[in-house]
Write a protein that holds these residues in place. Structure first.
Motif, PDB file in Angstrom:
ATOM      1  N   PHE A 101       0.836  -1.101  -0.100  1.00  0.00           N
ATOM      2  CA  PHE A 101       0.087   0.000  -0.141  1.00  0.00           C
ATOM      3  C   PHE A 101       1.061   1.022   0.017  1.00  0.00           C
ATOM      4  O   PHE A 101       1.730   1.511   1.216  1.00  0.00           O
ATOM      5  CB  PHE A 101      -0.884  -0.296   1.282  1.00  0.00           C
ATOM      6  CG  PHE A 101      -1.620   1.065   1.217  1.00  0.00           C
ATOM      7  CD1 PHE A 101      -2.955   1.440   0.777  1.00  0.00           C
ATOM      8  CD2 PHE A 101      -1.362   2.315   2.121  1.00  0.00           C
ATOM      9  CE1 PHE A 101      -3.711   2.584   0.769  1.00  0.00           C
ATOM     10  CE2 PHE A 101      -1.933   3.328   2.182  1.00  0.00           C
ATOM     11  CZ  PHE A 101      -2.965   3.525   1.738  1.00  0.00           C
ATOM     12  N   GLU A 102       0.725   2.055  -1.188  1.00  0.00           N
ATOM     13  CA  GLU A 102       1.521   3.322  -0.947  1.00  0.00           C
ATOM     14  C   GLU A 102       0.661   4.445  -1.355  1.00  0.00           C
ATOM     15  O   GLU A 102      -0.264   4.184  -2.230  1.00  0.00           O
ATOM     16  CB  GLU A 102       2.512   3.217  -2.010  1.00  0.00           C
ATOM     17  CG  GLU A 102       3.596   4.543  -1.731  1.00  0.00           C
ATOM     18  CD  GLU A 102       4.338   4.948  -2.998  1.00  0.00           C
ATOM     19  OE1 GLU A 102       5.704   4.696  -2.769  1.00  0.00           O
ATOM     20  OE2 GLU A 102       3.966   5.174  -4.030  1.00  0.00           O
ATOM     21  N   TYR A 103       0.741   5.655  -0.565  1.00  0.00           N
ATOM     22  CA  TYR A 103      -0.198   6.913  -0.866  1.00  0.00           C
ATOM     23  C   TYR A 103       0.771   7.878  -0.510  1.00  0.00           C
ATOM     24  O   TYR A 103       1.247   7.918   0.702  1.00  0.00           O
ATOM     25  CB  TYR A 103      -1.559   6.949  -0.029  1.00  0.00           C
ATOM     26  CG  TYR A 103      -2.224   7.971  -0.375  1.00  0.00           C
ATOM     27  CD1 TYR A 103      -2.831   7.948  -1.637  1.00  0.00           C
ATOM     28  CD2 TYR A 103      -2.531   9.059   0.451  1.00  0.00           C
ATOM     29  CE1 TYR A 103      -3.878   9.200  -1.994  1.00  0.00           C
ATOM     30  CE2 TYR A 103      -3.308  10.120   0.262  1.00  0.00           C
ATOM     31  CZ  TYR A 103      -3.940  10.155  -1.004  1.00  0.00           C
ATOM     32  OH  TYR A 103      -4.673  11.237  -1.267  1.00  0.00           O
ATOM     33  N   GLU A 104       0.935   8.798  -1.332  1.00  0.00           N
ATOM     34  CA  GLU A 104       1.474   9.989  -1.264  1.00  0.00           C
ATOM     35  C   GLU A 104       2.918   9.889  -0.703  1.00  0.00           C
ATOM     36  O   GLU A 104       3.605  10.414   0.458  1.00  0.00           O
ATOM     37  CB  GLU A 104       0.957  11.087  -0.468  1.00  0.00           C
ATOM     38  CG  GLU A 104      -0.498  11.655  -1.276  1.00  0.00           C
ATOM     39  CD  GLU A 104      -1.078  12.669  -0.161  1.00  0.00           C
ATOM     40  OE1 GLU A 104      -1.028  12.748   0.932  1.00  0.00           O
ATOM     41  OE2 GLU A 104      -2.079  13.474  -0.795  1.00  0.00           O
ATOM     42  N   GLY A 105       3.771   8.624  -1.073  1.00  0.00           N
ATOM     43  CA  GLY A 105       5.116   8.517  -0.876  1.00  0.00           C
ATOM     44  C   GLY A 105       5.214   7.863   0.478  1.00  0.00           C
ATOM     45  O   GLY A 105       6.264   7.547   1.087  1.00  0.00           O
ATOM     46  N   MET A 106       4.006   7.325   1.273  1.00  0.00           N
ATOM     47  CA  MET A 106       4.228   6.600   2.414  1.00  0.00           C
ATOM     48  C   MET A 106       3.824   5.215   2.210  1.00  0.00           C
ATOM     49  O   MET A 106       2.707   4.887   1.375  1.00  0.00           O
ATOM     50  CB  MET A 106       3.288   7.333   3.551  1.00  0.00           C
ATOM     51  CG  MET A 106       3.543   8.627   3.977  1.00  0.00           C
ATOM     52  SD  MET A 106       5.151   8.722   4.704  1.00  0.00           S
ATOM     53  CE  MET A 106       4.790   7.859   6.456  1.00  0.00           C
ATOM     54  N   TYR A 107       4.530   4.158   2.639  1.00  0.00           N
ATOM     55  CA  TYR A 107       4.123   2.956   2.066  1.00  0.00           C
ATOM     56  C   TYR A 107       4.093   1.994   3.629  1.00  0.00           C
ATOM     57  O   TYR A 107       4.759   2.450   4.449  1.00  0.00           O
ATOM     58  CB  TYR A 107       4.847   2.204   1.161  1.00  0.00           C
ATOM     59  CG  TYR A 107       5.968   1.386   1.599  1.00  0.00           C
ATOM     60  CD1 TYR A 107       5.821   0.179   1.847  1.00  0.00           C
ATOM     61  CD2 TYR A 107       7.336   1.598   2.055  1.00  0.00           C
ATOM     62  CE1 TYR A 107       6.854  -0.916   2.430  1.00  0.00           C
ATOM     63  CE2 TYR A 107       8.166   1.065   2.650  1.00  0.00           C
ATOM     64  CZ  TYR A 107       8.060  -0.381   2.592  1.00  0.00           C
ATOM     65  OH  TYR A 107       8.904  -1.136   3.246  1.00  0.00           O
ATOM     66  N   THR A 108       3.352   1.066   3.384  1.00  0.00           N
ATOM     67  CA  THR A 108       3.009  -0.064   4.268  1.00  0.00           C
ATOM     68  C   THR A 108       2.808  -1.629   3.827  1.00  0.00           C
ATOM     69  O   THR A 108       2.261  -1.252   2.711  1.00  0.00           O
ATOM     70  CB  THR A 108       2.215   0.224   5.414  1.00  0.00           C
ATOM     71  OG1 THR A 108       2.462  -0.797   6.272  1.00  0.00           O
ATOM     72  CG2 THR A 108       0.652   0.436   5.027  1.00  0.00           C
ATOM     73  N   GLY A 109       3.401  -2.290   4.103  1.00  0.00           N
ATOM     74  CA  GLY A 109       3.225  -3.769   3.581  1.00  0.00           C
ATOM     75  C   GLY A 109       2.569  -4.568   4.362  1.00  0.00           C
ATOM     76  O   GLY A 109       2.790  -4.376   5.594  1.00  0.00           O
ATOM     77  N   TRP A 110       1.587  -5.333   3.884  1.00  0.00           N
ATOM     78  CA  TRP A 110       0.906  -6.415   4.749  1.00  0.00           C
ATOM     79  C   TRP A 110       1.143  -8.004   4.087  1.00  0.00           C
ATOM     80  O   TRP A 110       0.675  -7.808   3.000  1.00  0.00           O
ATOM     81  CB  TRP A 110      -0.472  -6.194   5.307  1.00  0.00           C
ATOM     82  CG  TRP A 110      -1.039  -6.859   6.202  1.00  0.00           C
ATOM     83  CD1 TRP A 110      -1.477  -7.980   6.357  1.00  0.00           C
ATOM     84  CD2 TRP A 110      -0.830  -6.419   7.800  1.00  0.00           C
ATOM     85  NE1 TRP A 110      -1.780  -8.525   7.745  1.00  0.00           N
ATOM     86  CE2 TRP A 110      -1.432  -7.402   8.629  1.00  0.00           C
ATOM     87  CE3 TRP A 110      -0.625  -5.257   8.256  1.00  0.00           C
ATOM     88  CZ2 TRP A 110      -1.518  -7.423   9.853  1.00  0.00           C
ATOM     89  CZ3 TRP A 110      -0.885  -5.094   9.649  1.00  0.00           C
ATOM     90  CH2 TRP A 110      -1.250  -6.006  10.412  1.00  0.00           C
ATOM     91  N   TYR A 111       1.498  -8.928   4.828  1.00  0.00           N
ATOM     92  CA  TYR A 111       1.358 -10.078   3.905  1.00  0.00           C
ATOM     93  C   TYR A 111       0.679 -11.127   4.620  1.00  0.00           C
ATOM     94  O   TYR A 111       0.542 -11.101   5.917  1.00  0.00           O
ATOM     95  CB  TYR A 111       2.898 -10.642   3.732  1.00  0.00           C
ATOM     96  CG  TYR A 111       3.684 -10.833   5.034  1.00  0.00           C
ATOM     97  CD1 TYR A 111       4.372 -10.187   5.618  1.00  0.00           C
ATOM     98  CD2 TYR A 111       3.733 -12.392   5.275  1.00  0.00           C
ATOM     99  CE1 TYR A 111       5.254 -10.585   6.843  1.00  0.00           C
ATOM    100  CE2 TYR A 111       4.416 -12.753   6.538  1.00  0.00           C
ATOM    101  CZ  TYR A 111       5.255 -12.149   7.118  1.00  0.00           C
ATOM    102  OH  TYR A 111       5.847 -12.166   8.104  1.00  0.00           O
ATOM    103  N   ILE A 112       0.044 -12.086   3.964  1.00  0.00           N
ATOM    104  CA  ILE A 112      -0.619 -13.185   4.591  1.00  0.00           C
ATOM    105  C   ILE A 112       0.012 -14.539   3.774  1.00  0.00           C
ATOM    106  O   ILE A 112       0.035 -14.405   2.695  1.00  0.00           O
ATOM    107  CB  ILE A 112      -2.265 -12.979   4.012  1.00  0.00           C
ATOM    108  CG1 ILE A 112      -2.821 -11.823   4.730  1.00  0.00           C
ATOM    109  CG2 ILE A 112      -3.064 -14.281   4.500  1.00  0.00           C
ATOM    110  CD1 ILE A 112      -3.842 -11.923   5.840  1.00  0.00           C
ATOM    111  N   VAL A 113       0.145 -15.381   4.606  1.00  0.00           N
ATOM    112  CA  VAL A 113       0.478 -16.755   3.893  1.00  0.00           C
ATOM    113  C   VAL A 113      -0.427 -17.826   4.375  1.00  0.00           C
ATOM    114  O   VAL A 113      -1.065 -17.960   5.307  1.00  0.00           O
ATOM    115  CB  VAL A 113       1.915 -17.168   4.959  1.00  0.00           C
ATOM    116  CG1 VAL A 113       2.519 -18.408   4.326  1.00  0.00           C
ATOM    117  CG2 VAL A 113       2.890 -15.856   4.823  1.00  0.00           C
ATOM    118  N   GLY A 114      -0.704 -18.807   3.318  1.00  0.00           N
ATOM    119  CA  GLY A 114      -1.452 -19.835   3.335  1.00  0.00           C
ATOM    120  C   GLY A 114      -1.002 -20.847   4.541  1.00  0.00           C
ATOM    121  O   GLY A 114       0.099 -20.881   4.846  1.00  0.00           O
TER     122      GLY A 114
END
Length: 170
Positions: A101-114
């Protein structure tokens, strides 16, 4: 499942991991790009396919700037979004879904693993991947495709090899 931002030290890999057996994954596409970032699909997918080949876990990248209509989602909104997206996209438990997820130069990642993929992509392995994404996101000179591809291929190598500590045992 971790939200991650900041820092450039890459987590060490302390355990031996065995790739998922062939046939675990119902192969899907590799990404959705709602940001308009990916101009060279081949460049991006080479790193994602390498990750799949090494770990047996197929990665899927979901690039977006909006979660449920918001540019400012909370961690729990991100998590809920990722979980329902996993169920929507895959029919197996052998994928790794990374919502970037990135908005206006700020990002965050979220992951999900089966569930099945967790035997390879445990918390430590997930941290290794997010560490590489973090490192290359801030490295100028890499295109979006290159930084994402490189993060996945470098992470695969580190995840599947036990990293020795640089300290010498006396």
């Amino acid at each position: 499942m971790n939200s991650h931002s900041g820092g450039s030290n890459i987590t060490l890999s302390s355990v031996e991991r065995v790739p998922l057996p062939p046939g675990s994954v119902n192969e899907t596409k590799y990404y959705t790009d709602e940001l308009g970032w990916i101009n060279n699909e081949t460049k991006l997918i080479s790193g994602l396919k390498y990750f799949y080949k090494e770990t047996g876990v197929q990665p899927y990248l979901f690039l977006t700037d909006t979660i449920n209509g918001s540019h400012f989602p909370t961690d729990s909104e991100l998590e809920d979004f990722a979980e329902s997206l996993y169920d929507e996209l895959f029919t197996d438990e052998a994928h790794l879904l990374l919502v970037f997820f990135e908005y206006e130069g700020m990002y965050t990642g979220w992951y999900i693993v089966g569930t099945q993929a967790k035997s390879v992509i445990d918390d430590e392995a997930g941290n290794i991947l997010t560490d590489y994404i973090d490192r290359y996101y801030y490295e100028s000179g890499l295109s979006n495709e290159e930084f994402l591809s490189k993060a996945f291929s470098d992470a695969a190598d580190r995840i599947m090899t036990v990293t020795r500590s640089p300290w010498i045992t006396v």
